[in-house]
Design an enzyme around this catalytic site. Structure first.
Site, short mmCIF file in Angstrom:
data_model
loop_
_atom_site.label_atom_id
_atom_site.label_comp_id
_atom_site.label_asym_id
_atom_site.label_seq_id
_atom_site.Cartn_x
_atom_site.Cartn_y
_atom_site.Cartn_z
N LYS A 115 25.08 34.13 20.01
CA LYS A 115 24.13 33.45 20.89
C LYS A 115 23.05 34.45 21.31
CE LYS A 115 27.19 29.92 21.54
NZ LYS A 115 27.08 28.75 20.65
N CYS B 247 21.87 23.54 4.84
CA CYS B 247 22.65 24.78 4.95
C CYS B 247 22.52 25.66 3.72
CB CYS B 247 24.12 24.44 5.20
SG CYS B 247 24.33 23.46 6.69
N GLY C 290 18.78 27.23 20.34
CA GLY C 290 17.58 26.68 20.96
C GLY C 290 17.18 25.33 20.39
N CYS D 274 35.96 24.03 13.35
CA CYS D 274 34.52 23.82 13.12
C CYS D 274 33.78 25.14 13.27
CB CYS D 274 33.95 22.84 14.14
SG CYS D 274 34.86 21.28 14.24
#
Lengths: 381, 136
Positions: A16, A80, A112, A198
């Site tokens: 992050k 992806c 974001g 996930c």
């Protein structure tokens, strides 16, 4: 035909990054690749920039930040598979003689851009009735359980393995080992998946510099250059009848293109980085690539065959489940890992004696198509 | 106060009759016989451009399913979601109107028309789900 080599790699910390931008992360990765290759950046002739949810011409913003201007650059979006598709652009430029050095990178500031369960495009008729990406893969997992006796614990082991590898990778999003119970007790997302089945929402960027064999001979360091033997790309076929959701023809066909180009077969592959966006996805990719027979990979993971030190290590970097999944950066980061392993620079997660590595990405979903874009790259030392 | 007549949430894909029954629409290729949902303009098998729009059967079998616990704000969780194989053959995704405990791969299901919220103008919408059992 000329050979193509990876001469430089760069990658940011995955995780992050609330105060960063896709362009800033991309520039950091590109500078890393330039320093790693120890080249004058003016030697770079063309560039490709992968990104999915970022502002238009993010690629040019990155070039601007690193002081490169004027060279041809194309922004690439293939969900992806965007970053891997960017690498193919550079690969083809070198084969065509348009460039002797080309830059490919992928960058994504995903935190974001969105939160929560990832869904197909808003106009997707399946999203209109409640499809999310975890749900689509969860349904494939449920079907695989029915057909091949896959257990919930076997699925969980894939997440445990990849997060264990990630804990050895300083640039990975996840830093900690987890247990099977951690996976089983995690918040439910789409049954049988919980949160730890996930891949996380990650920010990050990765970059590679490719060069022709001639350029490497004249200016490069052959001891550090790693050959990119194939960079294959396919688009999923529209199904004319309902197909199997437990075997990936698209992955098989793309892999066959790559095997043929590289002059190797599945039996020659020493290790793999595959698109484990969900635990079941690693199973489907590996079996589609022909590295294990259909229905047999989950038990092989249980026996440790896919561990670092096992018969054929899978996702030594931590994969998407452990390293993180900043969409367009993912395909480039896989090649970064292959290069580190083949150079012998992978530190505590080094695979001994690795000579041939394969990287696989698969991205996007459209109704009636078995996966939108699939890429397979083979690197050899 | 006016009562608005409910309309299909995706009129091209889902046809709802005045009596509240309905069916999905797909495409059939007259040349090679391939079936598609949703409808298409070109056959992916033989590239014919003269596809027929046809009503799809309302009975099928469940190919696979999941129970969704995290979704977009448009959907109240949890819900059961599954792929249903309809004769044609064609595979359609839909919510399954059943308790998770009673859902199993291979079970017979049939199409049902259900309220599906309202559109931006406040008109009630009708969507579809699949319910256990063959058509009543």
């Amino acid at each position: 035909m000329t050979d193509v080599y990876v001469i430089g790699i760069g990658m940011t910390q995955f995780g992050k990054h609330p105060d960063r931008t896709a362009a800033g992360l991309g520039a950091e990765a590109v500078r890393g690749a330039i320093h790693d290759a120890e080249i004058d950046p003016r030697a770079i002739r063309t560039a490709y920039a992968g990104h999915v949810f970022q502002p238009m011409v993010t690629g040019q913003q990155v070039l601007g930040q690193v002081g490169l201007a004027g060279i041809p650059l194309a922004n690439v979006e293939n969900a992806c598979s965007s970053g891997a598709t960017a690498i193919r652009g550079s690969f083809l430029d070198i084969l065509a003689g348009e460039a002797d050095v080309s830059l490919a990178f992928g960058t994504e500031h995903l935190t974001g851009a969105f939160k929560g369960a990832f869904t197909p495009g808003e106009d997707d008729p399946e999203a209109a009735v409640g499809a999310t990406m975890p749900a689509v893969y969860a349904m494939r997992a449920r079907r695989y359980m029915e057909e091949f006796g896959l257990t919930r614990e076997q699925l969980a082991r894939i997440s445990v393995k990849n997060k264990r590898n990630a804990a050895l990778n300083p640039l990975a999003h996840f830093k900690k080992d987890i247990t099977i119970d951690d996976v089983l007790m995690a918040k439910p997302i789409a049954e049988p998946f919980g949160l730890l089945d996930c891949s996380p929402v990650s920010d990050g960027a990765a970059a590679v510099l490719l060069a022709s064999g001639d350029w490497v001979k004249r200016h490069g360091d052959p001891s550090r250059a790693v050959r990119l033997s194939a960079s294959a790309l396919r688009t999923g076929k529209v199904e004319t009848a309902p197909g199997s959701m437990t075997f990936e023809e698209l992955t098989r066909d793309t892999a066959n293109d790559a095997y043929e180009r590289a002059g190797v077969g599945p039996e020659d592959i020493d290790f793999a980085e595959v698109h484990d966006c969900f635990t079941i996805a690693e199973v489907l990719r590996i079996e589609g690539l022909g590295l294990w027979e259909q229905g047999t990979y989950p038990a092989a993971v249980e026996r440790g065959e896919a561990d670092i030190g096992g018969r054929l290590p899978v996702n030594p970097s931590g994969g998407l489940l452990g390293k993180g999944h900043p969409l367009a950066a993912t395909g480039v980061a896989q090649v970064v890992e292959l290069v580190k392993q083949l150079r012998g620079d992978a530190g505590s997660r080094q695979i001994e004696g690795a000579k041939v590595g394969i990287a696989h990405c698969r991205g996007g979903k459209t109704v009636g198509v078995e996966g939108a874009a699939c890429t397979v790259q083979i690197l050899t030392k | 106060m006016t009562t608005r007549t409910p309309v299909s949430f995706r009129p091209h894909d889902l046809v709802v009759d005045d009596d509240g029954t309905g069916f999905l629409r797909g495409s059939r290729c007259p040349s090679c016989g391939a079936h598609y949902f949703p409808t298409r303009e070109v056959c992916a098998g033989c590239l014919t451009e003269d596809l027929e729009t046809i009503p799809l059967p309302t009975d099928g079998t469940l190919y696979t399913y999941t129970v969704v616990h995290r979704s977009t704000p448009a959907f109240e969780v949890p819900y059961v979601l599954g792929y249903v194989d309809l004769p044609g053959p064609v595979r359609v995704l839909g919510q399954i109107d059943a308790d998770p405990e009673e859902v199993a791969i291979g079970m017979d299901v049939h199409l049902e028309i259900v309220p599906w919220g309202t559109n931006d103008e406040g008109t009630p919408l009708l969507g579809y789900r699949f319910a256990p059992g063959g058509d009543a």
